[in-house]
Scaffold this motif. Structure first.
Motif, PDB file in Angstrom:
ATOM      1  N   GLN A 125      -3.713   0.263  10.433  1.00  0.00           N
ATOM      2  CA  GLN A 125      -3.601   1.714  10.226  1.00  0.00           C
ATOM      3  C   GLN A 125      -2.313   2.252  10.853  1.00  0.00           C
ATOM      4  O   GLN A 125      -1.575   3.016  10.226  1.00  0.00           O
ATOM      5  CB  GLN A 125      -4.812   2.423  10.839  1.00  0.00           C
ATOM      6  CG  GLN A 125      -4.714   3.950  10.789  1.00  0.00           C
ATOM      7  CD  GLN A 125      -5.801   4.629  11.607  1.00  0.00           C
ATOM      8  OE1 GLN A 125      -6.695   3.976  12.148  1.00  0.00           O
ATOM      9  NE2 GLN A 125      -5.711   5.942  11.725  1.00  0.00           N
ATOM     10  N   VAL A 135      -6.232   6.372   2.309  1.00  0.00           N
ATOM     11  CA  VAL A 135      -5.972   4.967   2.627  1.00  0.00           C
ATOM     12  C   VAL A 135      -6.955   4.546   3.716  1.00  0.00           C
ATOM     13  O   VAL A 135      -7.106   5.242   4.727  1.00  0.00           O
ATOM     14  CB  VAL A 135      -4.522   4.740   3.106  1.00  0.00           C
ATOM     15  CG1 VAL A 135      -4.311   3.285   3.479  1.00  0.00           C
ATOM     16  CG2 VAL A 135      -3.533   5.179   2.039  1.00  0.00           C
ATOM     17  N   LEU A 160      -7.118   3.619  -1.438  1.00  0.00           N
ATOM     18  CA  LEU A 160      -6.368   2.372  -1.342  1.00  0.00           C
ATOM     19  C   LEU A 160      -6.858   1.620  -0.109  1.00  0.00           C
ATOM     20  O   LEU A 160      -6.825   2.155   1.002  1.00  0.00           O
ATOM     21  CB  LEU A 160      -4.863   2.668  -1.231  1.00  0.00           C
ATOM     22  CG  LEU A 160      -4.267   3.609  -2.296  1.00  0.00           C
ATOM     23  CD1 LEU A 160      -2.774   3.806  -2.043  1.00  0.00           C
ATOM     24  CD2 LEU A 160      -4.505   3.064  -3.692  1.00  0.00           C
ATOM     25  N   LEU A 216       1.173   4.188  -2.821  1.00  0.00           N
ATOM     26  CA  LEU A 216       0.919   5.575  -2.433  1.00  0.00           C
ATOM     27  C   LEU A 216       2.091   6.475  -2.808  1.00  0.00           C
ATOM     28  O   LEU A 216       1.908   7.561  -3.377  1.00  0.00           O
ATOM     29  CB  LEU A 216       0.639   5.640  -0.925  1.00  0.00           C
ATOM     30  CG  LEU A 216       0.442   7.032  -0.319  1.00  0.00           C
ATOM     31  CD1 LEU A 216      -0.727   7.746  -0.993  1.00  0.00           C
ATOM     32  CD2 LEU A 216       0.212   6.939   1.179  1.00  0.00           C
ATOM     33  N   SER A 254      -6.643  -1.561   2.527  1.00  0.00           N
ATOM     34  CA  SER A 254      -5.823  -2.633   3.079  1.00  0.00           C
ATOM     35  C   SER A 254      -6.725  -3.533   3.917  1.00  0.00           C
ATOM     36  O   SER A 254      -7.166  -3.156   5.009  1.00  0.00           O
ATOM     37  CB  SER A 254      -4.680  -2.066   3.929  1.00  0.00           C
ATOM     38  OG  SER A 254      -3.930  -3.109   4.514  1.00  0.00           O
ATOM     39  N   THR A 292      -7.974   1.262   6.139  1.00  0.00           N
ATOM     40  CA  THR A 292      -7.590  -0.062   6.628  1.00  0.00           C
ATOM     41  C   THR A 292      -8.776  -0.706   7.335  1.00  0.00           C
ATOM     42  O   THR A 292      -9.645  -0.014   7.867  1.00  0.00           O
ATOM     43  CB  THR A 292      -6.400   0.037   7.604  1.00  0.00           C
ATOM     44  OG1 THR A 292      -6.835   0.718   8.798  1.00  0.00           O
ATOM     45  CG2 THR A 292      -5.254   0.803   6.965  1.00  0.00           C
ATOM     46  N   ILE A 303      -4.824   8.490   6.328  1.00  0.00           N
ATOM     47  CA  ILE A 303      -4.831   7.053   6.602  1.00  0.00           C
ATOM     48  C   ILE A 303      -5.811   6.831   7.748  1.00  0.00           C
ATOM     49  O   ILE A 303      -5.569   7.297   8.872  1.00  0.00           O
ATOM     50  CB  ILE A 303      -3.430   6.520   6.968  1.00  0.00           C
ATOM     51  CG1 ILE A 303      -2.446   6.726   5.812  1.00  0.00           C
ATOM     52  CG2 ILE A 303      -3.494   5.054   7.316  1.00  0.00           C
ATOM     53  CD1 ILE A 303      -1.679   8.025   5.902  1.00  0.00           C
ATOM     54  N   VAL A 322       0.842  -1.207   0.000  1.00  0.00           N
ATOM     55  CA  VAL A 322       0.000   0.000   0.000  1.00  0.00           C
ATOM     56  C   VAL A 322       0.869   1.245   0.000  1.00  0.00           C
ATOM     57  O   VAL A 322       0.638   2.197  -0.762  1.00  0.00           O
ATOM     58  CB  VAL A 322      -0.954  -0.013   1.205  1.00  0.00           C
ATOM     59  CG1 VAL A 322      -1.666   1.328   1.338  1.00  0.00           C
ATOM     60  CG2 VAL A 322      -1.966  -1.136   1.083  1.00  0.00           C
TER      61      VAL A 322
END
Length: 895
Positions: A409, A401, A455, A384, A457, A403, A440, A380
């Protein structure tokens, strides 16, 4: 014939009975009668028409009769069908269908076309009758209708803007007028005293209580959290007219009650399919569980309470955040019963839009220890960083992002902190220097955020032993699917899912939670696309035409070699027909809308004729409408119009792929120089650049003689840029910013709003023209308009003492101008003046040559689509003013 005359006159004796000829005549007469009786009986038996063997008076009648009867005798097995046809034929003729029978007997119309032909005839008769009886239909004209629609769109936009301006003026009129010292015990005096103090200010709650009349004038709208309401507003403070809650699904009832009590009316906005409010608490003793993800308890929100209490509600169904429908299709199917009105993308197959899966088979979930997935986190961060480096080189896209766990995170944040220390160049993307910095976040706190690219995760997956636990943190809780819904609807353009887990590895027999089931489907959706949820396909293989009208249009296009898709879209609103670009099959060249079900299903004219089209055009669609009445009257003309629109769309697409190349003249004499005639007949875009040579002195003198006032364009460049750009939005600097903007307008007017904004940004050292900058400039322009300093007309700023209808100047790029005006930044009135100057020298020119000459005056070596569109606006002004007129394809000087 002569022999017959003799027998009937002079030789009647030989025709008497008993005579040879008389006997022959009797036998003939008897045979003829028998033949007639036989034919009549045969006609009755077969129900045939006597015309089957022709007219008796025709030559060869008996031979034809023998031939027909012989064929009948040879095909007795088909006699029954023939008799049936004759009976049906007679009934059809008696019913007035003689033309249908004739067409079939001439082998023009087969039996399989009887019903369609009859239906078309009936429908045509019905349509003509209805059209004749309804004045609106009888007088309908598509050109006039389109003109009315354009007029409505313009008036609707102006009405909205005037409403804003009117509201702004009303609120501004209520502001206390500055000047002099206020009485100390007045509300204004209290406020002035607090503004002068350096310390020991009055508490905000007490200050607001002392300004009950002044505060609504200074701040008619107040943005506060429920906690701030309780902290800063005394219960005795005068009530607000309206209290509006946003993201109400996350506001507990006890937090909302205090704010509701402060208003006369309340509007509560929220999505029951998104996150509820939560309380954290301690849970011990659970094995194989991350405490971060489970030490929370959901509580009832004010939205839940209102729904349960039967408060009147209205659903907002339009969704236009996503630039590609695949970003919302999953949630629309699983959470909103496909009721959201989403809009299709003109990109059928494109890699930088939509949802995709990045599978990491080697990644390991550290279950029971750190509860992280390091390989996945590193992937990830690598993605990024790659995107941030591209952004530093000019690519503009905001990134977030998400998570699926708090531990993941924190790991990504740690890895990113290390990368930021090693690459200082990406630091601005994490601070307030950019409008939407990188974030994030985890599932619990991402609601309300949005970015161009998200993105994901997943974190959870096979552990070091290859085992997969069916524990996916918050998704295993009751209502966990709502967390998934929040996360997957944050992106405008693209979602990339990083996961070591595949959909087929999730065993639903080990977990009955809806959130886990939806995670399995979402991973499948990210891997395979809309095929994973059949009800939410972008292009359905079994899609069919909605009406015979659409079928006729579609089949006509296919016959001409165009590749089309039907009913493009995922939700209730779809593009009827979409034509693929032959040069780029993954993109649609043109969307064709027919005035069918989707058109008349709109509840308002604004939805039908303006907002839908605006949203689609913002997504990149080029649209063409076909009116059913026009198609009915002249389908050939309409298909030709569609093909012209397709050819124009192809041409524009090709121009978009190339860059405009503006050039600046070397000397003043080149400003009105005429290019030598193009002997090759080629378009200027393909001309030899060496032809752009400087004219001699006689040519230049001839060019400028008698023309409008010509000068170099004077740009307002900052001599001393400000040292504190952050003050640009501060109220204390507003007058300074406004004066600088007015100075730019005074020097450059008439000037395009966008160009004036960039000049202002250069003075304040602002690098990006964000929506916040544009809003701030619009506010300043409204103030200058109310002060009668300027006039805004069609996107250009004029000084109040300038009359656009009398404007006669032409301003060309100066040789040392580093940023000459772009085509769309040329005022139409100035373009019209340039057209007049060229025509005063040339008297008459083909329109294309006129465009070419005017383009060169303003420094454009190529007559691209952008340049043509801009110059055409100027030609329309010149025609309206009567400077020149058109004869065939030539522009001719009028005065």
């Amino acid at each position: 014939r002569e022999r017959g005359i003799e027998l009937a006159t002079t030789q009647r004796d030989v025709c008497r009975p008993g005579e040879p000829i008389g006997e022959r005549i009797e036998r003939f007469h008897g045979a003829h009668g028998a033949l007639q009786r036989a034919c009549s009986a045969l006609t009755d038996l077969t129900e045939a028409d006597s015309s089957a063997w022709g007219d008796q008076s025709e030559p060869g009648h008996l031979h034809r009769l023998l031939e027909v009867s012989g064929r009948w005798r040879a095909h007795l097995g088909e006699l029954d069908d023939w008799c049936y046809w004759q009976r049906m034929r007679r009934e059809a003729v008696e019913a007035g269908l003689q033309k249908l029978v004739d067409a079939h007997e001439k082998e023009v119309l087969g039996p399989d076309l009887f019903r369609p032909a009859l239906e078309r005839t009936l429908y045509e008769a019905w349509l003509n009758a209805v059209t004749d009886s309804e004045e609106v239909l009888r007088r309908f004209n598509s050109t006039d209708q389109q003109r009315k629609i354009e007029r409505f769109r313009d008036l609707d936009r102006r009405h909205i803007q005037l409403t804003r301006d009117h509201l702004f003026a009303r609120l501004a009129a209520k502001l206390p007028r500055p000047g002099g010292e206020a009485v100390s015990n007045s509300e204004m005096g209290i406020l002035q005293r607090q503004l002068r103090l350096q310390r020991r200010h009055m508490p905000v709650r007490k200050l607001m209580q002392k300004l009950p009349n002044l505060m609504p004038r200074l701040k008619p709208c107040v943005l506060m959290s429920p906690l701030s309401v309780a902290q800063y507003l005394d219960p005795d403070y005068p009530p607000f007219d309206l209290v509006l809650f946003d993201e109400a699904s996350q506001i507990p009832v006890w937090d909302a009650v205090g704010a509701i009590a402060r208003g006369s009316e309340t509007v509560i906005v929220g999505d029951p399919k998104q996150l509820p409010p939560t309380n954290f608490f301690a849970r011990l003793g659970d094995e194989d569980v991350d405490p971060d993800e489970n030490d929370l308890e959901e509580v009832e929100s004010i939205l839940d309470e209102c729904e349960a209490s039967g408060v009147p509600s209205r659903r907002l169904l339009w969704h236009y955040r996503s630039r590609h429908e695949s970003l919302i299709a999953f949630s629309n199917h699983h959470y909103y019963a496909n009721r959201l009105h989403t809009f299709p993308s003109p990109h059928a197959e494109v890699s930088h839009l939509g949802v995709s899966l990045h599978h990491l088979p080697d990644a390991v979930y550290d279950r029971g220890k750190s509860c992280t997935n390091r390989i996945e986190a590193e992937a990830v961060v690598a993605e990024l960083l790659h995107r941030l480096r591209e952004a530093a080189n000019g690519e503009d896209a905001s990134i977030g992002v998400v998570t699926f766990s708090m531990a993941q995170q924190r790991l990504i944040e740690d890895l990113l902190d290390q990368a930021r220390s090693e690459e200082p160049g990406i630091e601005p993307f994490f601070t307030g220097d950019t409008l939407e910095p990188v974030f994030i976040k985890n599932l619990e706190n991402v609601q309300g955020d949005e970015r161009d690219v998200m993105l994901f995760s997943v974190c959870y997956g096979p552990d070091s032993q290859g085992r997969i636990s069916m524990n996916f943190g918050p998704l295993n809780r009751e209502g966990g699917e709502r967390r998934l819904n929040v996360a997957i609807t944050r992106a405008r353009r693209q979602v990339i899912v990083f996961s070591s887990l595949r959909a087929e590895q999730i065993d639903l027999s080990r977990s009955s939670r809806v959130g886990v089931c939806h995670l399995k489907t979402f991973l499948d959706y990210a891997a395979r696309g809309p095929k994973a949820i059949a009800e939410a396909t972008t292009l359905s293989e079994d899609a069919d035409y909605e009406s015979p009208f659409e079928r006729a249009v579609g089949e006509a296009l296919q016959q001409r070699g165009w590749r089309i898709d039907l009913q493009v879209g995922c939700s209730g609103y779809r593009i009827d027909l979409a034509v693929r670009d032959p040069e780029s099959p993954g993109r649609y060249l043109l969307g064709i809308e027919c005035d069918g079900a989707f058109y008349h299903s709109a509840s308002t004219a604004r939805d039908r004729d303006r907002l839908r089209q605006t949203v689609l055009e913002n997504l990149g669609w080029r649209l063409h409408r076909v009116w059913s009445r026009d198609w009915w009257i002249n389908p050939q003309r309409e298909i030709e119009r569609i093909e012209r629109a397709l050819n124009e769309a192809q041409r524009r697409t090709m121009n978009e792929r190339s860059e405009d190349e503006p050039v600046r003249p070397a000397e003043t004499s080149e400003v009105f120089a005429s290019a030598p005639p193009d002997r090759s007949g080629s378009d200027i875009a393909a001309a030899d650049p060496e032809e752009d040579t400087e004219p001699d002195g006689d040519e230049a003198a001839m060019a400028v003689q008698g023309g409008p006032e010509t000068s170099f364009y004077e740009a307002c460049t900052p001599s001393r840029p400000v040292k504190k750009p952050e003050l640009f939005y501060e109220p204390r600097a507003r007058s300074r910013v406004r004066e600088m903007l007015l100075k730019i307008i005074r020097i450059e007017a008439p000037v395009a709003i966008d160009l004036a904004t960039r000049r202002l940004m250069a003075h304040w050292q602002l690098s990006r023209q964000t929506s916040r900058v544009n809003r701030h400039v619009q506010m300043l322009l409204r103030e200058l308009t109310l002060q009668q300093e300027i006039v805004v007309r069609d996107g250009f700023l004029w000084l109040a003492d300038q009359d656009p209808d009398q404007y006669a100047a032409i301003r060309v790029p100066a040789p040392d101008d580093p940023t000459p005006r772009q085509p769309e930044e040329l005022p139409p009135e100035e373009i019209a003046n340039a057209c007049l100057a060229v025509l005063r020298q040339q008297v008459s020119l083909p329109t294309e040559d006129l465009l070419r000459e005017v383009a060169r005056l303003f420094g454009f070596a190529r007559l691209t689509e952008r340049v043509q569109i801009a110059l055409q606006r100027g030609i329309e002004v010149g025609l309206r003013r009567g400077d020149f007129h058109l004869q065939d394809d030539r522009a001719v000087l009028s005065r």
